[in-house]
Design a protein around this motif. Structure first.
Motif, PDB file in Angstrom:
ATOM      1  N   SER A 135       2.731  43.283 -59.493  1.00 12.03           N
ATOM      2  CA  SER A 135       1.871  42.236 -60.046  1.00 12.03           C
ATOM      3  C   SER A 135       2.093  40.908 -59.334  1.00 12.03           C
ATOM      4  O   SER A 135       1.144  40.192 -59.005  1.00 12.03           O
ATOM      5  N   LEU A 156      -0.948  39.142 -57.193  1.00 10.95           N
ATOM      6  CA  LEU A 156      -1.454  37.844 -57.634  1.00 10.95           C
ATOM      7  C   LEU A 156      -1.226  36.776 -56.564  1.00 10.95           C
ATOM      8  O   LEU A 156      -2.110  35.952 -56.295  1.00 10.95           O
ATOM      9  N   LEU A 203       4.119  30.571 -60.146  1.00 15.27           N
ATOM     10  CA  LEU A 203       3.608  31.797 -60.755  1.00 15.27           C
ATOM     11  C   LEU A 203       4.767  32.530 -61.402  1.00 15.27           C
ATOM     12  O   LEU A 203       5.814  32.724 -60.772  1.00 15.27           O
ATOM     13  N   ILE A 234       5.567  36.155 -63.613  1.00 14.10           N
ATOM     14  CA  ILE A 234       5.107  37.441 -64.123  1.00 14.10           C
ATOM     15  C   ILE A 234       6.019  37.808 -65.283  1.00 14.10           C
ATOM     16  O   ILE A 234       7.227  37.969 -65.108  1.00 14.10           O
ATOM     17  N   TRP A 269       1.622  29.093 -63.954  1.00 10.71           N
ATOM     18  CA  TRP A 269       0.791  30.217 -64.376  1.00 10.71           C
ATOM     19  C   TRP A 269       1.700  31.333 -64.863  1.00 10.71           C
ATOM     20  O   TRP A 269       2.675  31.684 -64.196  1.00 10.71           O
ATOM     21  N   TRP A 323       1.482  35.373 -65.905  1.00 14.54           N
ATOM     22  CA  TRP A 323       0.702  36.613 -65.937  1.00 14.54           C
ATOM     23  C   TRP A 323       1.426  37.574 -66.882  1.00 14.54           C
ATOM     24  O   TRP A 323       2.572  37.932 -66.646  1.00 14.54           O
ATOM     25  N   GLU A 324       0.765  37.968 -67.972  1.00 15.83           N
ATOM     26  CA  GLU A 324       1.386  38.864 -68.945  1.00 15.83           C
ATOM     27  C   GLU A 324       0.340  39.789 -69.535  1.00 15.83           C
ATOM     28  O   GLU A 324      -0.693  39.343 -70.033  1.00 15.83           O
ATOM     29  N   LEU A 340      -3.945  35.914 -67.679  1.00 16.19           N
ATOM     30  CA  LEU A 340      -3.384  34.770 -66.979  1.00 16.19           C
ATOM     31  C   LEU A 340      -3.457  33.548 -67.888  1.00 16.19           C
ATOM     32  O   LEU A 340      -4.522  33.195 -68.383  1.00 16.19           O
ATOM     33  N   ALA A 371      -8.554  31.655 -61.837  1.00 14.34           N
ATOM     34  CA  ALA A 371      -8.244  32.289 -63.119  1.00 14.34           C
ATOM     35  C   ALA A 371      -9.506  32.890 -63.725  1.00 14.34           C
ATOM     36  O   ALA A 371      -9.499  34.012 -64.237  1.00 14.34           O
ATOM     37  N   TYR A 420      -9.248  42.442 -63.188  1.00 13.32           N
ATOM     38  CA  TYR A 420      -7.931  42.796 -62.658  1.00 13.32           C
ATOM     39  C   TYR A 420      -7.138  43.573 -63.701  1.00 13.32           C
ATOM     40  O   TYR A 420      -6.859  43.094 -64.767  1.00 13.32           O
ATOM     41  N   ARG A 435      -6.041  47.067 -59.419  1.00 14.21           N
ATOM     42  CA  ARG A 435      -5.681  45.871 -58.668  1.00 14.21           C
ATOM     43  C   ARG A 435      -5.632  46.086 -57.162  1.00 14.21           C
ATOM     44  O   ARG A 435      -6.117  45.257 -56.414  1.00 14.21           O
TER      45      ARG A 435
END
Length: 199
Positions: free
Chosen positions: A61, A65, A116, A118, A140, A142-143, A147, A171, A179, A184
């Motif tokens: 991920s 990203l 970023l 994750i 940011w 990502w989870e 986002l 985003a 995504y 992905r």
């Protein structure tokens, strides 16, 4: 002021441990002791989080990203400098963290303009509090395929859905693009092949 710990680990699957009353000197000693183990250290207000090596899902991920973001920035001719997961933090702020990915925009600076993260494990040390003290403009997270964008306004972060200072458009495009873990790589290959159509 935010709590330094969001949630304590509660299950056997938890991939981190929290240690309390750890001095900066002890942190530095542990950093040397754990060198080469791929363990990641996060520190805030004398609390140390030691996280086990990251999973393949996390790394997949993160890389996808980051590559998507870089395609977008190159297409838009935004000058950027990738900082990777270079350690940031200050003893006087009682903070230390290795972000998953980070970038400077326009010029190289000691603190990233964008980070970023994750998220694969809930709880642990409050990363936003670390970044707030270091004055990182945008973070940011990502989870679970979503986002979340946080912009520093004054002395606190505001979660934004649109109008992110730096990159809200990407985003929004991630949502449109659909995504997911299953699509992905295929989707990224389409974006890379025709990046200008994507933005």
């Amino acid at each position: 002021m935010s709590s330094p710990v969001l949630e304590n680990p509660t299950t056997a699957e938890t991939s981190y441990v929290l240690l309390y009353n750890v001095s900066w000197e002890q942190l530095e000693q542990l950093d040397v002791t754990l060198a080469g183990t791929s363990a990641r250290l996060t520190y805030l207000d004398n609390i140390l989080e030691i996280m086990s090596p990251l999973s393949d899902d996390h790394e997949d991920s993160k890389k996808t990203l980051a590559m998507l973001l870089e395609v977008y920035m190159r297409t838009k001719k935004i000058r950027f400098y990738g900082r990777g997961s270079a350690t940031i933090g200050k003893q006087e702020d009682k903070t230390r963290r290795e972000p998953d990915e980070s970038y400077n925009l326009g010029a190289k600076k000691p603190i990233p303009d964008l980070i970023l993260e994750i998220t694969v494990t809930s709880g642990g040390i409050n990363k936003l509090e670390i970044y707030r003290r270091l004055r990182v403009p945008e973070v940011w997270f990502w989870e679970d395929g979503l986002l979340s964008v946080y912009c520093l306004q004054g002395d606190s972060y505001i979660k934004v859905s649109r109008g992110s200072i730096l990159f809200w458009r990407i985003a929004l495009r991630l949502e449109v693009w659909g995504y997911t873990n299953k699509t992905r790589l295929r989707g990224f290959q389409r974006v890379r092949a025709g990046g200008r159509k994507f933005v």
